[in-house]
Scaffold this active site. Structure first.
Site, short mmCIF file in Angstrom:
data_model
loop_
_atom_site.label_atom_id
_atom_site.label_comp_id
_atom_site.label_asym_id
_atom_site.label_seq_id
_atom_site.Cartn_x
_atom_site.Cartn_y
_atom_site.Cartn_z
N HIS A 193 0.84 -1.20 0.00
CA HIS A 193 0.00 0.00 0.00
C HIS A 193 0.87 1.24 0.00
O HIS A 193 1.95 1.24 0.57
CB HIS A 193 -0.86 0.04 1.27
CG HIS A 193 -2.05 -0.85 1.21
ND1 HIS A 193 -3.33 -0.39 1.20
CD2 HIS A 193 -2.15 -2.20 1.15
CE1 HIS A 193 -4.18 -1.40 1.13
NE2 HIS A 193 -3.48 -2.52 1.10
N PRO A 224 -2.90 -0.67 19.46
CA PRO A 224 -2.73 -1.08 18.06
C PRO A 224 -2.89 0.03 17.03
O PRO A 224 -2.53 -0.16 15.86
CB PRO A 224 -3.80 -2.15 17.88
CG PRO A 224 -4.80 -1.91 18.95
CD PRO A 224 -4.06 -1.31 20.10
N LYS A 247 2.24 -0.49 15.35
CA LYS A 247 3.69 -0.43 15.60
C LYS A 247 4.25 -1.64 16.35
O LYS A 247 5.46 -1.87 16.34
CB LYS A 247 4.02 0.85 16.39
CG LYS A 247 3.82 2.12 15.58
CD LYS A 247 4.80 2.15 14.42
CE LYS A 247 4.54 3.26 13.45
NZ LYS A 247 4.90 2.92 12.07
C1 PHB Z 1 -4.67 -5.00 11.46
O1 PHB Z 1 -4.90 -5.88 12.31
O2 PHB Z 1 -4.76 -5.24 10.26
C2 PHB Z 1 -4.28 -3.63 11.88
C3 PHB Z 1 -4.22 -3.32 13.23
C4 PHB Z 1 -3.87 -2.03 13.61
C5 PHB Z 1 -3.57 -1.08 12.65
C6 PHB Z 1 -3.61 -1.41 11.32
C7 PHB Z 1 -3.96 -2.67 10.93
O3 PHB Z 1 -3.23 0.17 13.04
#
Ligand code: PHB
Ligand code: APR
Length: 389
Positions: free
Chosen positions: A72, A292, A296
């Protein structure tokens, strides 16, 4: 038994460290408390910074990621009644992102350790490091009713937030910092085609996120009160709530279907320092947890494992301890930068019960400012893309 490095914990940090050491000709043994099946059934995050992608490629671990991962140029942010913007990491930071599940990466790491004949002892109970401030540390554990001992030069504590390694560091040495957010994320996995972008949404109903694993596997999240349980959330309720948190064009494009996994995770920021005590080194979630938002956690596990592998390689292969001595400070600089970004994004994009009208308006004003300023977008994109190692 004797080895050079005992690694406690067989998650991404421990597995990657073991493999990077193997590539440097350094022996390690991984002690994992759970079964491999259990470790591989955990659904975790799924966005890799380009720096993580390059470490995995250089280590020969990227075969499946390069085939199945989705590249992406950035992620979107939307908010109720407002505009939207792309955190364009490609444009502003010159780095793309790789969407690839931690679960899949963990499978790849196990496969690579197996192919190289690596030793991973699973269902190791009561793991305990000893004498870590001496040159002759050792680790004990129970397996099949017997006590075993491994002597080593170094112990790597890669055993996550609830692990034993951090507890070995005395209170007089260890400093911890913690913030618990009064909310959680309910995640849902479904075998449906994902929305084309990752989209973070700040809505009046709470935060939501559209994410993905592959062209027929989607991952979605909605912010829920910590008192909610999975029984409160039928699939129908989840999809209705998710769509209500997005502008209608995005809501209409979300393809719903039966869930194949649902789970609720709390949100926490936590940092323990230093990340070294004698010849015990902490890496990954054993030393730090990020909420989350911003994805990171996995990237910090990768960067810690990489820094620590450089330090250990330099010790064993070049006779220099400079990198090992710098490990804690080097890793913590990145840890704090990611902890700050994920804290800021969490506060900006969530609704908290104690948030009043002025907080709400200030956050919307901040989102409008970011959308209107190439400097602000560039700053966010640079951090979201991941600071260089
Ligand atoms: C995901 O689980 O795909 C995910 C989790 C937190 C994020 C982005 C993607 O910030
Ligand atoms: N003895 C042996 N193993 C242990 C012990 C123990 N006392 N305690 C925990 N473990 C194991 C856990 O079962 C787990 O498999 O350590 C492993 C730690 O793995 P993770 O929790 O995945 O942590 P880490 O490898 O640091 O990876 C961090 O995981 O939580 C996500 O967002 C986080 O993506 C980040 C990544």
């Amino acid at each position: 038994m004797r080895t050079q490095v005992v690694i406690i914990g067989g998650g991404p940090a421990g597995l990657l460290l073991s493999h990077l050491l193997y590539l440097e000709g350094i022996e390690s043994v991984i002690l994992e408390r759970r079964t491999r099946q259990y470790v591989l059934s955990r659904i975790r995050a799924g966005v890799l910074e380009w720096g993580s992608v390059e470490i995995l490629r250089q280590a020969g671990l990227s075969g499946r990621m390069d085939r199945e991962g989705i590249v992406h140029q950035g992620s979107m942010v939307t908010w109720t009644g407002g505009d939207r913007f792309l955190i364009d990491t490609q444009k502003y930071a010159g780095r793309e992102l790789m969407v690839y599940g931690q679960t899949q990466l963990t499978e790849d790491l196990y496969a690579a350790r197996d192919a190289a004949g690596g030793t991973i002892i699973d269902e190791a109970a009561d793991v305990m490091p000893h004498d870590v401030t001496t040159d002759t540390p050792w680790v004990t554990f129970e397996k099949n009713g017997e006590t075993h001992r491994i002597d080593c030069d170094f112990v790597a504590g890669c055993d996550g937030y609830h692990g034993v390694s951090r507890t070995v560091i005395p209170d007089s040495v260890l400093r911890t910092y913690e913030k618990v957010y009064p909310t959680g994320w309910l995640g849902l996995l479904s075998e449906t085609p994902p929305y084309e972008y990752l989209v973070y949404s700040r809505s009046e109903r709470g935060f939501a996120l559209c994410s993905m694993r592959n062209p027929m596997l989607s991952r979605y999240y909605v912010q829920v009160p910590l008192t909610d349980t999975l029984d409160d959330w039928s699939d129908d309720r989840f999809w209705t709530e998710l769509k209500a948190r997005y502008p209608s064009d995005i809501a209409d494009a979300i393809v719903t279907g039966p869930s194949i996994e649902k789970s609720i995770a709390p949100l926490r920021s936590f940092v323990a320092e230093p990340m070294r005590y004698g010849n015990l080194f902490l890496a990954g979630d054993s030393a730090h947890i990020v909420p989350p938002t911003g994805a990171k956690g996995l990237n910090l596990a990768v960067s810690d494992a990489w820094y620590l592998s450089r330090g250990l390689a330099s010790h064993f292969n070049a006779g220099s301890d400079d990198l090992l001595d710098a490990y804690s400070d080097t890793a913590l600089r990145r840890v704090w930068a990611s902890t700050r970004l994920s804290w800021w994004l969490t506060v900006l994009l969530h609704r908290f019960d104690d948030e009043d009208e002025i907080d709400r308006r200030l956050k919307i004003s901040e989102l409008e400012y970011i959308a209107s300023s190439t400097n602000a977008l560039a700053s966010l994109a640079e951090q979201y893309a991941g600071l260089p190692l």
